[in-house]
Structure formats: C-alpha cells, structure tokens
Design an enzyme around this catalytic site. Structure first.
Site, PDB file in Angstrom:
ATOM      1  N   LEU A   1      63.915  61.898  49.167  1.00  0.00           N
ATOM      2  CA  LEU A   1      64.101  63.552  50.764  1.00  0.00           C
ATOM      3  C   LEU A   1      62.978  62.441  51.973  1.00  0.00           C
ATOM      4  O   LEU A   1      63.631  63.168  52.495  1.00  0.00           O
ATOM      5  CB  LEU A   1      61.804  63.410  49.563  1.00  0.00           C
ATOM      6  CG  LEU A   1      61.640  64.119  49.019  1.00  0.00           C
ATOM      7  CD1 LEU A   1      60.453  64.281  48.304  1.00  0.00           C
ATOM      8  CD2 LEU A   1      62.343  65.199  48.791  1.00  0.00           C
ATOM      9  N   SER A   2      64.332  61.138  51.799  1.00  0.00           N
ATOM     10  CA  SER A   2      64.319  60.785  53.210  1.00  0.00           C
ATOM     11  C   SER A   2      65.461  61.175  54.296  1.00  0.00           C
ATOM     12  O   SER A   2      64.914  61.071  55.562  1.00  0.00           O
ATOM     13  CB  SER A   2      64.278  59.266  52.742  1.00  0.00           C
ATOM     14  OG  SER A   2      63.691  58.391  52.088  1.00  0.00           O
TER      15      SER A   2
ATOM     16  N   THR B   1      66.196  51.855  48.155  1.00  0.00           N
ATOM     17  CA  THR B   1      64.774  51.787  47.173  1.00  0.00           C
ATOM     18  C   THR B   1      65.224  51.536  45.738  1.00  0.00           C
ATOM     19  O   THR B   1      66.581  49.822  45.834  1.00  0.00           O
ATOM     20  CB  THR B   1      64.582  53.824  47.272  1.00  0.00           C
ATOM     21  OG1 THR B   1      63.933  54.137  46.060  1.00  0.00           O
ATOM     22  CG2 THR B   1      66.371  54.899  47.331  1.00  0.00           C
TER      23      THR B   1
ATOM     24  N   LYS C   1      65.530  47.114  46.087  1.00  0.00           N
ATOM     25  CA  LYS C   1      63.758  46.517  47.076  1.00  0.00           C
ATOM     26  C   LYS C   1      64.241  44.873  46.969  1.00  0.00           C
ATOM     27  O   LYS C   1      63.452  43.793  47.537  1.00  0.00           O
ATOM     28  CB  LYS C   1      63.011  46.909  46.464  1.00  0.00           C
ATOM     29  CG  LYS C   1      63.045  48.389  47.037  1.00  0.00           C
ATOM     30  CD  LYS C   1      61.477  49.373  46.571  1.00  0.00           C
ATOM     31  CE  LYS C   1      60.484  49.832  47.265  1.00  0.00           C
ATOM     32  NZ  LYS C   1      59.646  50.643  47.324  1.00  0.00           N
TER      33      LYS C   1
ATOM     34  N   GLY D   1      56.346  48.029  40.498  1.00  0.00           N
ATOM     35  CA  GLY D   1      57.280  47.275  42.076  1.00  0.00           C
ATOM     36  C   GLY D   1      56.604  48.046  42.536  1.00  0.00           C
ATOM     37  O   GLY D   1      56.201  46.980  43.727  1.00  0.00           O
TER      38      GLY D   1
ATOM     39  N   ILE E   1      49.781  43.268  28.945  1.00  0.00           N
ATOM     40  CA  ILE E   1      48.494  42.684  29.885  1.00  0.00           C
ATOM     41  C   ILE E   1      49.443  41.523  30.711  1.00  0.00           C
ATOM     42  O   ILE E   1      48.985  41.451  31.652  1.00  0.00           O
ATOM     43  CB  ILE E   1      47.668  41.789  29.074  1.00  0.00           C
ATOM     44  CG1 ILE E   1      46.637  41.271  29.998  1.00  0.00           C
ATOM     45  CG2 ILE E   1      47.733  40.568  27.638  1.00  0.00           C
ATOM     46  CD1 ILE E   1      45.301  42.231  30.120  1.00  0.00           C
TER      47      ILE E   1
ATOM     48  N   LYS F   1      52.182  41.308  32.627  1.00  0.00           N
ATOM     49  CA  LYS F   1      52.789  41.684  33.894  1.00  0.00           C
ATOM     50  C   LYS F   1      51.513  42.156  34.809  1.00  0.00           C
ATOM     51  O   LYS F   1      51.002  41.201  36.022  1.00  0.00           O
ATOM     52  CB  LYS F   1      53.132  43.641  34.150  1.00  0.00           C
ATOM     53  CG  LYS F   1      54.674  43.236  33.475  1.00  0.00           C
ATOM     54  CD  LYS F   1      55.067  44.647  33.602  1.00  0.00           C
ATOM     55  CE  LYS F   1      56.755  44.710  34.749  1.00  0.00           C
ATOM     56  NZ  LYS F   1      57.317  46.209  35.001  1.00  0.00           N
TER      57      LYS F   1
ATOM     58  N   ILE G   1      50.628  57.211  43.124  1.00  0.00           N
ATOM     59  CA  ILE G   1      51.676  57.440  43.887  1.00  0.00           C
ATOM     60  C   ILE G   1      52.869  58.269  43.649  1.00  0.00           C
ATOM     61  O   ILE G   1      53.467  58.476  44.313  1.00  0.00           O
ATOM     62  CB  ILE G   1      52.013  56.152  44.118  1.00  0.00           C
ATOM     63  CG1 ILE G   1      52.219  55.749  43.165  1.00  0.00           C
ATOM     64  CG2 ILE G   1      50.605  55.435  45.058  1.00  0.00           C
ATOM     65  CD1 ILE G   1      53.435  54.034  42.729  1.00  0.00           C
TER      66      ILE G   1
ATOM     67  N   TYR H   1      54.761  61.385  43.354  1.00  0.00           N
ATOM     68  CA  TYR H   1      54.707  62.476  43.637  1.00  0.00           C
ATOM     69  C   TYR H   1      55.082  63.762  43.658  1.00  0.00           C
ATOM     70  O   TYR H   1      55.319  65.327  44.290  1.00  0.00           O
ATOM     71  CB  TYR H   1      55.384  62.082  45.148  1.00  0.00           C
ATOM     72  CG  TYR H   1      56.442  61.527  46.254  1.00  0.00           C
ATOM     73  CD1 TYR H   1      57.296  62.157  45.944  1.00  0.00           C
ATOM     74  CD2 TYR H   1      56.909  60.475  46.208  1.00  0.00           C
ATOM     75  CE1 TYR H   1      58.999  61.922  45.766  1.00  0.00           C
ATOM     76  CE2 TYR H   1      58.003  59.380  45.704  1.00  0.00           C
ATOM     77  CZ  TYR H   1      59.549  60.918  46.093  1.00  0.00           C
ATOM     78  OH  TYR H   1      60.347  60.143  45.964  1.00  0.00           O
TER      79      TYR H   1
END
Length: 273
Positions: free
Chosen positions: A16-17, A62, A66, A129, A153, A155, A217, A219
């Site tokens: 969407l950027s 993205t 990253k 991430g 666990i 991570k 987060i 969307y």
C-alpha cells in the site's frame, strides 16, 4: 528533476506504500514518484545497484530484506542498530543510510490517544520480525514489564534477552499458556500473523474491560477477530493500519525534512482496503 522513491521486497504487488506516498506528493505538490520494485530474496545486491543507477532518492524495505539490507548500508541510524533491521533508506549520491521507522510507527497511535505506557504491564503475542521494534518501543517509553507469548518458546526467550539488555523486565511463555491471564495486562499486542486469514483470536479476553488497550498489527482485514473480541469487552482498540501509517509518516519526514500530510496519507491508505 523529480525524485524517485520505492519500496522493495518480494512479494510486493500488494504493497500500500505507493498509494500512501503518492498521495502525500500530490497534497504538497512535490515533483516525486514512488514505485514498487520486486527484488527476490537472493538478488538484493543486484537490485540495489539497479536502484542506484536510476538515482533513487530513498526507499522502503519490506519482507524478506529487512535484516539482509543492513549489510549494504554505508551509515545507520541508532533506531536501526538497536532493532537490527532496516525499513527506510536515504540515498545521497549512492551513499545509503538506514533507519527503522517501525518503532516510531508502532508508538504513534498510542501517543495520539495519550495512552500511558510508563509503568504498564504488556502482553506481546509473537516474536517475529516486528516484535523487536515493538519491544524497543516499550523499553523507550518505560513500560514496567512485558510478557512475550509465542508458539515456540525459543524465539520468545531470545526476545526476552533483548528486552532485558535494554532495561525492560521481561518473561516468556507459549501462547497456550496465556489462558485467562489477559485481564492482568494494561496493553495487549498481536504481532503474529494470526488474523490475516480471518483466523479466530489466539487468546481469550475474559476479564478484559475498557481500561485495557488492545492493538493488532495485522492490517488486512482491518477488523480481525482479535479486535472484534476485544471490542465486545469495551477495550480501547488500535488497528494495524495505524502502525503502517505511522511508519510511512516517519519515513516521509526522514526523506523530505518536512511534516507529512497525515490526513491525505490516511485517506489514501484506507482507500486501498
């Protein structure tokens, strides 16, 4: 001559950027363009050379680049070195400086609502991430403690070590161990991908009330089951698009050195849903 900006990643066609930044350029009459540029996982080096050839002024990074992108930077901002990942790059005559706007982007909707983060107890679902930037944000704003719940666990434990290193009290559990404990937290954040496919909420909101802040987060879809269940308990909810918008606004300000046209960018973003 007009400046060109881009977002790089793979896949990239759903980004969407381009809509968000193009709307900002139109609003402020800037002679700039913004493109989506697909660079497959193992072709990052060549992709960056291609961007330099077209004299790119800046770009967003993205998935899946990253962390890998860090290797190609000439300079890094402290946000970048702290989080260990980059999502915004400025190119000054081919000299690349990296920033990470995920932390500011995450915090922005909380600040807009004047939510008290200091001394709060936080439950974070997921350790992937975006989670590192979120932990850094809570440390910066002096949260009291953070419980990191993840499917595996290991991570979660890695993220707990990172949190403690930056002076945030933390502990790790599995998502199954959350049980009925959601009510014990002031702020609950979903940073897993659960919800992208309309899955049901990974946790129970038993005992949660209007004093609890619940932030997803994810969307797309905008109204995940996680947020719907929280809404039923009258919790304050924050949508995933708000973080996306917050980090885009911060990237715009880094590139252009001026205030971003928030409302025009928000309208363009929501028009993309």
């Amino acid at each position: 001559m007009g400046k060109t900006f881009a977002v790089i990643g793979d896949p990239i066609d759903h980004s969407l950027s381009p809509n968000i930044h193009s709307a900002a350029f139109r609003e402020l009459n800037l002679d700039c363009s913004y493109i989506a540029y697909r660079i497959p996982k193992d072709e990052l080096g060549e992709g960056i050379e291609g961007l330099k050839k077209i004299q790119i002024a800046g770009f967003n990074v993205t998935i899946p680049h990253k962390i890998e992108m860090m290797k190609y930077l000439d300079k890094i901002d402290e946000s970048c070195s702290l989080i260990g990942a980059v999502n915004t790059v400025v190119s000054n005559d081919g000299v690349l400086k990296g920033y990470n706007t995920d932390m500011d982007g995450f915090l922005e909707p909380l600040k807009k609502r004047n939510i008290e983060i200091e001394n709060s107890n936080v439950l974070l679902l997921g350790a992937g991430g975006a989670a590192r930037a979120i932990v850094a944000g809570f440390a910066k704003e002096k949260a009291k403690s953070i419980t990191i719940a993840n499917r595996t666990i290991e991570k979660a434990n890695n993220l707990v070590e990172f949190a403690k290193k930056i002076s945030l009290d933390a502990n790790a559990i599995t998502i199954d161990q959350v049980g009925e404990s959601a009510k014990d937290y002031n702020i609950i954040v979903n940073a897993t991908s659960i919800g992208l496919q309309n899955e049901s909420s990974p946790i129970s909101f038993e005992g949660v009330n209007e004093k609890t802040v619940v932030y997803d987060i994810v969307y797309l879809p905008m109204n995940t089951d996680f947020l719907k269940k929280a809404k039923e308990k009258n919790a304050t909810i924050i949508f995933g698009y708000e973080m996306l918008l917050g980090q885009a606004v911060r990237a715009f300000e880094i590139w252009h050195g001026m205030e971003a046209p928030y409302n025009a960018m928000k309208k363009a973003l929501l028009g993309g849903f």
